[in-house]
Design an enzyme around this catalytic site. Structure first.
Site, PDB file in Angstrom:
ATOM      1  N   ARG A 111       0.825  -1.209   0.000  1.00  0.00           N
ATOM      2  CA  ARG A 111       0.000   0.000   0.000  1.00  0.00           C
ATOM      3  C   ARG A 111       0.859   1.259   0.000  1.00  0.00           C
ATOM      4  O   ARG A 111       1.892   1.311   0.679  1.00  0.00           O
ATOM      5  CB  ARG A 111      -0.926   0.005   1.228  1.00  0.00           C
ATOM      6  CG  ARG A 111      -1.945  -1.131   1.218  1.00  0.00           C
ATOM      7  CD  ARG A 111      -2.634  -1.250   2.561  1.00  0.00           C
ATOM      8  NE  ARG A 111      -3.668  -2.279   2.530  1.00  0.00           N
ATOM      9  CZ  ARG A 111      -3.442  -3.570   2.719  1.00  0.00           C
ATOM     10  NH1 ARG A 111      -2.207  -3.995   2.940  1.00  0.00           N
ATOM     11  NH2 ARG A 111      -4.439  -4.428   2.675  1.00  0.00           N
ATOM     12  N   HIS A 136      -1.211  -2.543  -4.328  1.00  0.00           N
ATOM     13  CA  HIS A 136      -0.821  -3.609  -5.260  1.00  0.00           C
ATOM     14  C   HIS A 136      -0.881  -3.191  -6.731  1.00  0.00           C
ATOM     15  O   HIS A 136      -1.341  -3.946  -7.595  1.00  0.00           O
ATOM     16  CB  HIS A 136      -1.705  -4.839  -5.048  1.00  0.00           C
ATOM     17  CG  HIS A 136      -1.447  -5.572  -3.766  1.00  0.00           C
ATOM     18  ND1 HIS A 136      -0.312  -5.393  -3.009  1.00  0.00           N
ATOM     19  CD2 HIS A 136      -2.185  -6.502  -3.098  1.00  0.00           C
ATOM     20  CE1 HIS A 136      -0.357  -6.172  -1.947  1.00  0.00           C
ATOM     21  NE2 HIS A 136      -1.488  -6.850  -1.963  1.00  0.00           N
ATOM     22  N   HIS A 207       1.852 -13.400  -5.715  1.00  0.00           N
ATOM     23  CA  HIS A 207       0.938 -13.423  -4.570  1.00  0.00           C
ATOM     24  C   HIS A 207       0.207 -14.769  -4.479  1.00  0.00           C
ATOM     25  O   HIS A 207      -1.010 -14.806  -4.273  1.00  0.00           O
ATOM     26  CB  HIS A 207      -0.061 -12.283  -4.684  1.00  0.00           C
ATOM     27  CG  HIS A 207      -0.582 -11.784  -3.367  1.00  0.00           C
ATOM     28  ND1 HIS A 207      -1.168 -12.606  -2.425  1.00  0.00           N
ATOM     29  CD2 HIS A 207      -0.595 -10.548  -2.822  1.00  0.00           C
ATOM     30  CE1 HIS A 207      -1.533 -11.890  -1.385  1.00  0.00           C
ATOM     31  NE2 HIS A 207      -1.189 -10.636  -1.587  1.00  0.00           N
ATOM     32  N   ASP A 281       0.204  -9.959   8.781  1.00  0.00           N
ATOM     33  CA  ASP A 281       0.192  -9.266   7.489  1.00  0.00           C
ATOM     34  C   ASP A 281       1.310  -8.222   7.513  1.00  0.00           C
ATOM     35  O   ASP A 281       1.085  -7.046   7.302  1.00  0.00           O
ATOM     36  CB  ASP A 281      -1.177  -8.605   7.253  1.00  0.00           C
ATOM     37  CG  ASP A 281      -1.394  -8.181   5.800  1.00  0.00           C
ATOM     38  OD1 ASP A 281      -0.486  -8.404   4.978  1.00  0.00           O
ATOM     39  OD2 ASP A 281      -2.464  -7.620   5.501  1.00  0.00           O
ATOM     40  N   GLU A 347       5.222 -13.537   0.370  1.00  0.00           N
ATOM     41  CA  GLU A 347       5.509 -12.699  -0.790  1.00  0.00           C
ATOM     42  C   GLU A 347       6.930 -12.149  -0.680  1.00  0.00           C
ATOM     43  O   GLU A 347       7.197 -11.262   0.122  1.00  0.00           O
ATOM     44  CB  GLU A 347       4.506 -11.551  -0.859  1.00  0.00           C
ATOM     45  CG  GLU A 347       3.055 -11.997  -0.805  1.00  0.00           C
ATOM     46  CD  GLU A 347       2.173 -10.938  -0.169  1.00  0.00           C
ATOM     47  OE1 GLU A 347       2.397  -9.730  -0.419  1.00  0.00           O
ATOM     48  OE2 GLU A 347       1.265 -11.317   0.598  1.00  0.00           O
TER      49      GLU A 347
END
Length: 382
Positions: A111, A136, A207, A281, A347
């Site tokens: 982001r 993204h 991803h 995350d 990722e």
């Protein structure tokens, strides 16, 4: 009569052997994908599905977003299962609520606050697609583009994409290449290359969502995760990096010695970073300076199947996501709903942020070559 008896015995054995063989095929948890279900024109470009095989691994990749649709790997008993979440047709991808499954994400993964960043003293504005922020690569980021097919072999696929100057607000025309390869060492490798004609920012990744028990086969909370890093990036309530790098030691984010993913995720109401993200995350720091050195990013073991995944990369970091927001709305290619925390993403990417000057830069200048390399190595434990 004796000859007839022998004949009938042989026929019976043949039929039984075929039945056993067919039973073994049916027991395989790898969905038979039909390439015709991916045959579609999108934005005037042809979408297709490509089936790769080498040794014990098989993979299916589509040039729509460079997506890994399927990746089948054996367990400790040689039983194969599809360990990457995906869909059985291009139509399912187009209507899915989860839009990043298996895709190459760019120009910048993650982001960007308010969709702006500074470049040569000027504010660059990107498209907004996540609240008040850019995420993204934007709505028509690389995940929603049809890539050109350069070469295909039995075990490899090379895709390319030209992101024109101003696409999603990014400056410069970026020429990107993605090289997928299944190796004889039970690996899927991905090399991402890029060049630009104007200074821009780039941070590419794949991803894919994994479940080492097989797609749709229950939570991944019992998977044993090891991340060999004591540092992770803090995020604010918008899940944007604050610039602060925190120590993992003594927190739920410490995976250095390996532990079940679900062991400390239950502390999400007590730990601020877990609470903000609704689980895991966050990005981990693997290296402080850019180099071509390949390092171990993470190891995941599924005790039930014995499957083991090692992720290696030359990137500065790896982002761990515990699929905190899946609600079972999407039906995967195995015909099962994709539920909350039934998959994980690792990722590989540079952990830096375009708006954090203390982090290594995301800048790519004309004449420079962007190159990342990721290895997904599969094996099994007893």
């Amino acid at each position: 009569m004796k000859k007839q008896s022998v004949f009938f015995v042989l026929i019976t054995l043949f039929i039984c052997s075929k039945a056993i063989s067919q039973s073994n095929l049916n027991n395989s948890e790898c969905a038979p994908l039909n390439p015709e279900n991916f045959n579609k024109m999108i934005d005037g470009k042809q979408v297709s599905l490509f089936l790769l095989k080498n040794g014990n691994l098989t993979a299916a990749i589509t040039n729509y977003g460079g997506r890994i649709v399927s990746l089948c790997a054996p367990d400790k008993n040689g039983q194969t299962a599809d360990v990457v979440l995906g869909f059985k047709s291009i139509e399912d991808y187009l209507k899915a609520t989860g839009v990043y499954h298996g895709a190459i994400v760019g120009r910048v993964i993650g982001r960007i606050a308010k969709g702006t960043f500074e470049l040569d003293g000027k504010t660059q504005s990107l498209t907004i697609n996540s609240g008040a922020n850019h995420q993204h690569g934007g709505l028509k980021g690389f995940h929603n583009q049809v890539w050109d097919v350069k070469t295909v072999t039995d075990s490899s696929l090379v895709l390319s994409y030209i992101s024109v100057d101003g696409e999603m607000g990014y400056p410069g025309t970026l020429i990107v290449e993605a090289r997928y390869q299944l190796t004889s060492n039970n690996e899927l490798t991905l090399k991402l290359l890029a060049t630009t004609d104007k200074t821009t920012i780039v941070n590419l990744s794949n991803h894919a969502f994994f479940n080492l028990s097989g797609e749709g086969n229950g939570p991944i909370l019992g998977h044993i995760l090891t991340i060999p890093s004591n540092y992770f990036c803090a995020v604010n309530p918008d899940k944007i990096k604050t610039g602060e790098i925190l120590k993992a030691a003594g927190t739920p984010f410490d995976f250095r010695k390996g532990k079940p993913i679900g062991k400390d995720i239950i502390l999400e109401n007590a730990n601020e970073q877990l609470k903000i993200a609704g689980g895991y995350d966050q990005s981990y720091v693997l290296k402080k300076k850019k180099s071509n050195k390949i390092v171990l990013a993470a190891t995941v073991v599924d005790p039930k199947s014995g499957r083991k995944l090692e992720v290696l990369t030359n990137n500065l970091g790896v982002h761990f996501f515990s699929a905190n927001f899946f609600k079972g709305n999407d039906i995967g290619k195995m015909g099962k709903p994709l539920h909350f925390r039934e998959s994980f993403a690792l990722e590989t990417q540079d952990y830096n942020s375009s708006n954090q000057k203390s982090f290594p830069t995301l800048l790519l200048k004309p004449g420079e070559k962007y190159e990342t390399y990721t290895v997904y190595h599969f094996s099994s434990i007893k």
